[in-house]
Design a protein around this motif. Structure first.
Motif, mmCIF file in Angstrom:
data_model
loop_
_atom_site.group_PDB
_atom_site.id
_atom_site.type_symbol
_atom_site.label_atom_id
_atom_site.label_comp_id
_atom_site.label_asym_id
_atom_site.label_seq_id
_atom_site.Cartn_x
_atom_site.Cartn_y
_atom_site.Cartn_z
ATOM 1 N N MET A 1 0.854 -1.190 0.000
ATOM 2 C CA MET A 1 0.000 0.000 0.000
ATOM 3 C C MET A 1 0.885 1.233 0.000
ATOM 4 O O MET A 1 1.802 1.341 0.811
ATOM 5 C CB MET A 1 -0.901 -0.028 1.246
ATOM 6 N N ARG A 2 0.614 2.136 -0.918
ATOM 7 C CA ARG A 2 1.385 3.385 -0.943
ATOM 8 C C ARG A 2 0.454 4.570 -0.670
ATOM 9 O O ARG A 2 -0.559 4.724 -1.345
ATOM 10 C CB ARG A 2 2.070 3.563 -2.301
ATOM 11 N N PHE A 3 0.820 5.354 0.343
ATOM 12 C CA PHE A 3 0.054 6.556 0.651
ATOM 13 C C PHE A 3 0.813 7.779 0.160
ATOM 14 O O PHE A 3 2.007 7.922 0.451
ATOM 15 C CB PHE A 3 -0.127 6.717 2.166
ATOM 16 N N HIS A 4 0.127 8.655 -0.561
ATOM 17 C CA HIS A 4 0.662 9.972 -0.873
ATOM 18 C C HIS A 4 -0.148 10.976 -0.062
ATOM 19 O O HIS A 4 -1.375 10.902 -0.042
ATOM 20 C CB HIS A 4 0.481 10.300 -2.358
ATOM 21 N N VAL A 5 0.535 11.908 0.592
ATOM 22 C CA VAL A 5 -0.163 12.917 1.379
ATOM 23 C C VAL A 5 0.252 14.295 0.873
ATOM 24 O O VAL A 5 1.448 14.585 0.776
ATOM 25 C CB VAL A 5 0.194 12.792 2.883
ATOM 26 N N VAL A 6 -0.730 15.116 0.556
ATOM 27 C CA VAL A 6 -0.472 16.494 0.109
ATOM 28 C C VAL A 6 -0.860 17.430 1.248
ATOM 29 O O VAL A 6 -2.004 17.407 1.715
ATOM 30 C CB VAL A 6 -1.276 16.821 -1.168
ATOM 31 N N THR A 7 0.100 18.237 1.710
ATOM 32 C CA THR A 7 -0.107 19.031 2.926
ATOM 33 C C THR A 7 0.737 20.300 2.895
ATOM 34 O O THR A 7 1.780 20.336 2.226
ATOM 35 C CB THR A 7 0.288 18.192 4.169
ATOM 36 N N ILE A 8 0.298 21.326 3.645
ATOM 37 C CA ILE A 8 1.188 22.483 3.830
ATOM 38 C C ILE A 8 2.046 22.315 5.084
ATOM 39 O O ILE A 8 2.864 23.174 5.388
ATOM 40 C CB ILE A 8 0.416 23.823 3.906
ATOM 41 N N PHE A 9 1.846 21.217 5.828
ATOM 42 C CA PHE A 9 2.649 20.945 7.033
ATOM 43 C C PHE A 9 3.352 19.594 6.943
ATOM 44 O O PHE A 9 3.047 18.680 7.706
ATOM 45 C CB PHE A 9 1.766 20.985 8.289
ATOM 46 N N PRO A 10 4.292 19.476 6.003
ATOM 47 C CA PRO A 10 4.940 18.163 5.830
ATOM 48 C C PRO A 10 5.607 17.650 7.111
ATOM 49 O O PRO A 10 5.624 16.444 7.347
ATOM 50 C CB PRO A 10 5.973 18.405 4.720
ATOM 51 N N ASP A 11 6.104 18.565 7.950
ATOM 52 C CA ASP A 11 6.799 18.129 9.170
ATOM 53 C C ASP A 11 5.865 17.486 10.188
ATOM 54 O O ASP A 11 6.304 16.751 11.061
ATOM 55 C CB ASP A 11 7.516 19.313 9.839
ATOM 56 N N PHE A 12 4.578 17.794 10.072
ATOM 57 C CA PHE A 12 3.604 17.220 10.993
ATOM 58 C C PHE A 12 3.717 15.700 11.041
ATOM 59 O O PHE A 12 3.489 15.067 12.070
ATOM 60 C CB PHE A 12 2.192 17.622 10.555
ATOM 61 N N PHE A 13 4.048 15.076 9.894
ATOM 62 C CA PHE A 13 3.979 13.620 9.790
ATOM 63 C C PHE A 13 5.221 12.922 10.329
ATOM 64 O O PHE A 13 5.239 11.706 10.436
ATOM 65 C CB PHE A 13 3.684 13.219 8.342
ATOM 66 N N GLY A 14 6.261 13.703 10.700
ATOM 67 C CA GLY A 14 7.492 13.100 11.211
ATOM 68 C C GLY A 14 7.269 12.078 12.301
ATOM 69 O O GLY A 14 7.583 10.895 12.134
ATOM 70 N N SER A 15 6.685 12.501 13.412
ATOM 71 C CA SER A 15 6.635 11.604 14.571
ATOM 72 C C SER A 15 5.669 10.441 14.369
ATOM 73 O O SER A 15 5.916 9.344 14.871
ATOM 74 C CB SER A 15 6.272 12.383 15.833
ATOM 75 N N ILE A 16 4.588 10.633 13.625
ATOM 76 C CA ILE A 16 3.661 9.505 13.465
ATOM 77 C C ILE A 16 4.261 8.371 12.623
ATOM 78 O O ILE A 16 3.853 7.228 12.742
ATOM 79 C CB ILE A 16 2.274 9.914 12.922
ATOM 80 N N LEU A 17 5.235 8.703 11.805
ATOM 81 C CA LEU A 17 5.892 7.667 11.000
ATOM 82 C C LEU A 17 6.963 6.935 11.798
ATOM 83 O O LEU A 17 7.475 5.913 11.366
ATOM 84 C CB LEU A 17 6.542 8.280 9.751
ATOM 85 N N GLU A 18 7.302 7.484 12.952
ATOM 86 C CA GLU A 18 8.417 6.928 13.732
ATOM 87 C C GLU A 18 7.958 6.119 14.929
ATOM 88 O O GLU A 18 8.756 5.796 15.813
ATOM 89 C CB GLU A 18 9.329 8.078 14.209
ATOM 90 N N HIS A 19 6.665 5.823 14.976
ATOM 91 C CA HIS A 19 6.150 5.081 16.135
ATOM 92 C C HIS A 19 5.173 3.988 15.747
ATOM 93 O O HIS A 19 4.442 4.119 14.777
ATOM 94 C CB HIS A 19 5.461 6.033 17.121
ATOM 95 N N GLY A 20 5.202 2.920 16.547
ATOM 96 C CA GLY A 20 4.156 1.907 16.530
ATOM 97 C C GLY A 20 3.951 1.229 15.190
ATOM 98 O O GLY A 20 4.898 0.924 14.463
ATOM 99 N N LEU A 21 2.685 1.039 14.893
ATOM 100 C CA LEU A 21 2.280 0.253 13.733
ATOM 101 C C LEU A 21 2.815 0.822 12.413
ATOM 102 O O LEU A 21 3.299 0.083 11.568
ATOM 103 C CB LEU A 21 0.746 0.215 13.692
ATOM 104 N N LEU A 22 2.715 2.149 12.232
ATOM 105 C CA LEU A 22 3.148 2.724 10.957
ATOM 106 C C LEU A 22 4.652 2.554 10.781
ATOM 107 O O LEU A 22 5.128 2.206 9.702
ATOM 108 C CB LEU A 22 2.736 4.202 10.858
ATOM 109 N N LYS A 23 5.408 2.775 11.847
ATOM 110 C CA LYS A 23 6.859 2.586 11.790
ATOM 111 C C LYS A 23 7.205 1.146 11.384
ATOM 112 O O LYS A 23 8.025 0.913 10.501
ATOM 113 C CB LYS A 23 7.467 2.909 13.159
ATOM 114 N N ARG A 24 6.522 0.192 12.038
ATOM 115 C CA ARG A 24 6.776 -1.224 11.774
ATOM 116 C C ARG A 24 6.410 -1.590 10.336
ATOM 117 O O ARG A 24 7.177 -2.268 9.644
ATOM 118 C CB ARG A 24 5.947 -2.058 12.759
ATOM 119 N N ALA A 25 5.247 -1.128 9.894
ATOM 120 C CA ALA A 25 4.795 -1.455 8.537
ATOM 121 C C ALA A 25 5.704 -0.820 7.480
ATOM 122 O O ALA A 25 5.965 -1.415 6.433
ATOM 123 C CB ALA A 25 3.353 -1.011 8.341
#
Ligand code: 9D3
Length: 253
Positions: A1-25
């Motif tokens: 699965m590939r997610f593309h996210v379009v945002t004006i706050f790209p840095d917002f996604f830093g920590s959520i990618l570094e924890h738990g399920l998303l990090k593992r996947a």
């Protein structure tokens, strides 16, 4: 699965990618997440993404051009034309487990995060295939909502969850929406608060009866609208009738 996210706050996604399920996947290569800064798709020196609303009124509206350009470039580089383009907005249809299951059947998703008072409607009508809201409360933008979509869809990607935590067991999986029963662990008594006796009894028939009853009662008190969608056994119907008869005041908690 590939997610593309379009945002004006790209840095917002830093920590959520570094924890738990998303990090593992991500580490296991089960999913890919590509964050795209909307401002990279502007063509003026100020990197303008918003403008005043036609017809007047407060606030600002996201201009269509950068969003169209972003999606077109994402598609040209690394997305299949069949992948849904989803605008996260308060006007969207409600994200439910059933919607997540439908999204998880695709190989990729393009998620567009709105902000300000809204997004030019031509994005919704001529670019996106779907508009999603995560609930009836006001957020400041679509970023948290996009994170919620990625988390709940990722859990449904085959191979992401182990057998033990399989999504099939979830109370909102396969259309059976019932609230979970209470859970306890040691100590058996904590500050005078005792764990229900039946859980210590070793009587597994009684334990599952108790759990089912607790689930039903919690659902009956807090989310009675969910009961209509359940297929109940005769025993469960009897439990519910008992609650109705006892007229236990539908209390908070
Ligand atoms: C003035 C009327 N508001 C619409 C209900 C304006 C408005 C509120 C919040 C415009 C944008 C937003 C930002 N919210 C989102 O972009 C959003 C959202 C949300 O607020 N609640 C639940 N799900 C979502 S998904 C995106």
């Amino acid at each position: 699965m590939r997610f593309h996210v379009v945002t004006i706050f790209p840095d917002f996604f830093g920590s959520i990618l570094e924890h738990g399920l998303l990090k593992r996947a991500l580490a296991a290569g089960e999913i890919e997440i590509r964050i795209h800064d909307l401002r990279e798709f502007t063509d003026d020196p100020h990197r303008t993404v918003d403008d005043r609303p036609f017809g007047g009124g407060p606030g600002m509206v996201f201009k269509p051009e950068p969003i169209f350009r972003a999606v077109e470039q994402i598609r040209a580089d690394s997305a299949d034309p069949s992948w849904p383009v989803i605008l996260l907005s308060p006007q969207g249809r409600l994200l439910t487990q059933a919607v997540a299951e439908e999204l998880a059947r695709h190989r990729g998703l393009i998620l567009i995060c709105g902000r300000y008072e809204g997004v030019d409607e031509r994005v919704a009508t001529h670019l996106t295939s779907d508009e999603l809201s995560i609930g009836d409360y006001v957020l400041s933008g679509g970023e948290l909502a996009a994170a919620v979509v990625m988390e709940c869809v990722t859990r449904l990607v085959p191979g992401v969850l182990g057998n033990e935590e399989s999504a099939q067991q979830d109370s909102f999986g396969e259309g059976q929406a019932i609230l979970d029963c209470p859970h306890y662990t040691r100590p058996a008594e904590f500050r005078g608060l005792k764990v229900p006796e039946v859980l210590l009894s070793g009587n597994h028939r009684e334990i599952s009866r108790w759990r089912r009853r607790q689930s039903l009662e919690k659902t009956w008190r807090r989310r009675p609208e969910l009961l209509a969608g359940l297929s109940l056994t005769a025993e469960e119907r009897a439990m519910l009738e008992e609650m109705e008869r006892a007229r236990v005041t539908p209390a908070p908690r």
